[in-house]
Design a protein around this motif. Structure first.
Motif, mmCIF file in Angstrom:
data_model
loop_
_atom_site.group_PDB
_atom_site.id
_atom_site.type_symbol
_atom_site.label_atom_id
_atom_site.label_comp_id
_atom_site.label_asym_id
_atom_site.label_seq_id
_atom_site.Cartn_x
_atom_site.Cartn_y
_atom_site.Cartn_z
ATOM 1 N N VAL A 162 3.254 25.729 -0.962
ATOM 2 C CA VAL A 162 1.922 25.658 -0.378
ATOM 3 C C VAL A 162 0.378 25.449 -0.127
ATOM 4 O O VAL A 162 -0.637 24.744 -0.783
ATOM 5 N N ARG A 163 0.331 26.805 -0.628
ATOM 6 C CA ARG A 163 -0.922 26.844 -0.633
ATOM 7 C C ARG A 163 -1.353 27.180 -1.932
ATOM 8 O O ARG A 163 -2.912 26.944 -2.896
ATOM 9 N N SER A 164 -0.222 26.632 -3.111
ATOM 10 C CA SER A 164 -1.237 26.171 -4.173
ATOM 11 C C SER A 164 -1.265 24.375 -4.211
ATOM 12 O O SER A 164 -1.749 23.917 -5.443
ATOM 13 N N LEU A 165 -1.240 24.241 -3.365
ATOM 14 C CA LEU A 165 -1.540 22.112 -3.147
ATOM 15 C C LEU A 165 -2.315 21.827 -2.942
ATOM 16 O O LEU A 165 -3.489 22.341 -1.751
ATOM 17 N N ASP A 166 -3.079 20.840 -3.617
ATOM 18 C CA ASP A 166 -4.324 20.327 -2.919
ATOM 19 C C ASP A 166 -3.919 19.133 -1.513
ATOM 20 O O ASP A 166 -3.234 17.658 -2.250
ATOM 21 N N SER A 167 -4.258 19.627 -1.142
ATOM 22 C CA SER A 167 -4.442 17.778 0.673
ATOM 23 C C SER A 167 -4.670 16.767 0.267
ATOM 24 O O SER A 167 -3.605 16.357 0.511
ATOM 25 N N ARG A 168 -5.856 16.801 -0.297
ATOM 26 C CA ARG A 168 -6.406 15.541 -0.729
ATOM 27 C C ARG A 168 -5.637 14.651 -1.591
ATOM 28 O O ARG A 168 -4.903 13.227 -1.585
ATOM 29 N N GLU A 169 -5.216 15.308 -2.573
ATOM 30 C CA GLU A 169 -4.493 14.830 -3.417
ATOM 31 C C GLU A 169 -2.830 14.632 -2.768
ATOM 32 O O GLU A 169 -1.949 12.924 -3.519
ATOM 33 N N LEU A 170 -2.130 15.805 -2.245
ATOM 34 C CA LEU A 170 -0.723 15.430 -1.513
ATOM 35 C C LEU A 170 -0.608 13.944 -0.473
ATOM 36 O O LEU A 170 0.154 13.407 -0.587
ATOM 37 N N THR A 171 -2.148 13.818 0.222
ATOM 38 C CA THR A 171 -2.390 12.414 0.783
ATOM 39 C C THR A 171 -2.444 10.826 0.018
ATOM 40 O O THR A 171 -1.932 10.700 0.129
ATOM 41 N N GLU A 172 -3.026 11.169 -1.238
ATOM 42 C CA GLU A 172 -2.876 9.476 -1.477
ATOM 43 C C GLU A 172 -1.215 9.834 -2.600
ATOM 44 O O GLU A 172 -0.979 8.694 -2.974
ATOM 45 N N ILE A 173 -1.120 10.869 -2.955
ATOM 46 C CA ILE A 173 0.510 10.683 -3.238
ATOM 47 C C ILE A 173 1.773 10.307 -2.159
ATOM 48 O O ILE A 173 2.286 9.236 -2.895
ATOM 49 N N ALA A 174 1.450 10.960 -1.183
ATOM 50 C CA ALA A 174 2.615 9.606 0.142
ATOM 51 C C ALA A 174 2.072 8.938 0.234
ATOM 52 O O ALA A 174 2.938 8.159 0.595
ATOM 53 N N GLU A 175 0.821 8.198 0.331
ATOM 54 C CA GLU A 175 0.185 6.913 0.566
ATOM 55 C C GLU A 175 0.991 6.020 -0.817
ATOM 56 O O GLU A 175 1.365 4.760 -0.654
ATOM 57 N N ARG A 190 8.573 5.987 6.326
ATOM 58 C CA ARG A 190 8.659 4.952 7.691
ATOM 59 C C ARG A 190 8.318 6.136 8.883
ATOM 60 O O ARG A 190 7.310 5.605 9.222
ATOM 61 N N MET A 191 9.181 5.807 8.774
ATOM 62 C CA MET A 191 9.542 6.632 10.160
ATOM 63 C C MET A 191 9.078 7.337 10.059
ATOM 64 O O MET A 191 8.567 7.846 11.144
ATOM 65 N N LEU A 192 9.114 8.794 9.301
ATOM 66 C CA LEU A 192 7.998 10.027 9.238
ATOM 67 C C LEU A 192 6.672 10.122 9.663
ATOM 68 O O LEU A 192 6.581 10.355 10.103
ATOM 69 N N ARG A 193 6.278 9.174 8.878
ATOM 70 C CA ARG A 193 4.840 8.765 9.116
ATOM 71 C C ARG A 193 3.876 8.496 10.240
ATOM 72 O O ARG A 193 3.023 8.952 10.751
ATOM 73 N N PHE A 194 5.283 7.329 10.686
ATOM 74 C CA PHE A 194 4.780 6.481 11.505
ATOM 75 C C PHE A 194 5.319 7.700 13.329
ATOM 76 O O PHE A 194 3.817 7.979 14.037
ATOM 77 N N THR A 195 5.824 8.354 12.840
ATOM 78 C CA THR A 195 5.544 9.474 13.896
ATOM 79 C C THR A 195 5.208 10.348 13.985
ATOM 80 O O THR A 195 4.436 11.596 15.066
ATOM 81 N N CYS A 220 3.991 6.841 -2.007
ATOM 82 C CA CYS A 220 4.675 6.307 -2.007
ATOM 83 C C CYS A 220 5.600 5.480 -0.968
ATOM 84 O O CYS A 220 6.204 4.642 -1.281
ATOM 85 N N LEU A 221 4.382 5.461 -0.014
ATOM 86 C CA LEU A 221 4.952 4.749 1.082
ATOM 87 C C LEU A 221 4.848 3.612 1.042
ATOM 88 O O LEU A 221 5.573 2.133 0.761
ATOM 89 N N GLU A 222 4.143 2.794 -0.618
ATOM 90 C CA GLU A 222 4.652 1.495 -0.550
ATOM 91 C C GLU A 222 5.640 1.083 -2.232
ATOM 92 O O GLU A 222 5.748 -0.069 -2.059
ATOM 93 N N LEU A 223 6.638 2.313 -2.171
ATOM 94 C CA LEU A 223 7.227 1.890 -3.067
ATOM 95 C C LEU A 223 8.753 1.576 -2.623
ATOM 96 O O LEU A 223 8.902 1.874 -1.120
ATOM 97 N N PRO A 224 9.143 0.345 -2.983
ATOM 98 C CA PRO A 224 10.677 -0.167 -2.312
ATOM 99 C C PRO A 224 11.904 0.760 -2.467
ATOM 100 O O PRO A 224 13.146 0.292 -1.876
ATOM 101 N N SER A 225 12.398 1.899 -3.404
ATOM 102 C CA SER A 225 13.225 2.246 -3.631
ATOM 103 C C SER A 225 13.200 4.013 -3.817
ATOM 104 O O SER A 225 11.934 4.675 -3.773
ATOM 105 N N ALA A 226 14.715 4.462 -3.689
ATOM 106 C CA ALA A 226 14.535 6.067 -3.441
ATOM 107 C C ALA A 226 13.870 6.863 -4.427
ATOM 108 O O ALA A 226 13.365 7.914 -4.883
ATOM 109 N N ALA A 227 14.875 5.690 -5.864
ATOM 110 C CA ALA A 227 14.323 6.185 -7.190
ATOM 111 C C ALA A 227 13.137 5.885 -7.718
ATOM 112 O O ALA A 227 12.465 6.780 -8.140
ATOM 113 N N GLU A 228 12.430 5.012 -6.832
ATOM 114 C CA GLU A 228 10.889 5.142 -7.600
ATOM 115 C C GLU A 228 10.498 5.484 -7.234
ATOM 116 O O GLU A 228 8.961 7.158 -7.315
ATOM 117 N N ILE A 229 10.386 6.442 -5.813
ATOM 118 C CA ILE A 229 9.571 7.454 -5.198
ATOM 119 C C ILE A 229 10.110 8.751 -5.442
ATOM 120 O O ILE A 229 8.867 9.937 -5.978
#
Length: 138
Positions: free
Chosen positions: A101-114, A47-52, A116-125
């Motif tokens: 990086v070249r093999s990844l889809d940025s839209r999918e990564l944004t969805e995954i990151a969002e 969350r700190m990374l996202r905010f920054t 992850c930010l909803e999850l309450p623990s590092a293990a779940e992330i």
């Protein structure tokens, strides 16, 4: 915590993940008694990374990241999903990180990151990242 305010006054941000994690979680990663608590995927860290990152985008300034997270292929997809576009990478890791990086889809990564930010623990992330990005199993 005040990145939005600082962004108005500076030309760029550089996030040092090693210190950010160590001081935010009050964990010495080199102390064998507490090193297991050093969690780059801790929800507070993400969350700190996202905010920054968002604060820098809003202010129109560059943001880069240095530290072990930027050279770790397990974390790079999540960092990209959070909106980060500049990484300081260990020179030995550059070819592999570039290929990743070249093999990844940025839209999918944004969805995954969002998600992850909803999850309450590092293990779940970590479990979500492993399920959605097999190449980035943590």
């Amino acid at each position: 915590m005040v990145a939005d305010l600082l962004a108005r006054e500076v030309d760029f941000f550089s996030i040092g993940t090693n210190d950010l994690i160590q001081y935010s979680l009050a964990v010495d990663r080199n102390n064998e008694h507490v090193a297991y608590l050093y969690q780059p995927l801790h929800p507070a860290i993400l969350r700190m990374l996202r905010f920054t990152i968002r604060s820098s985008q809003t202010a129109g300034i560059e943001v880069s990241l240095c530290g072990e997270m930027g050279s770790d292929r397990h974390f790079v997809p999540l960092l990209l999903g959070l909106g980060l576009r500049r990484l300081s990478v260990n020179p030995r890791m550059v070819p592999g990180i570039k290929q990743l990086v070249r093999s990844l889809d940025s839209r999918e990564l944004t969805e995954i990151a969002e998600r992850c930010l909803e999850l309450p623990s590092a293990a779940e992330i970590a479990a979500l990242l492993a399920a959605r990005l097999p190449l980035a199993e943590t």
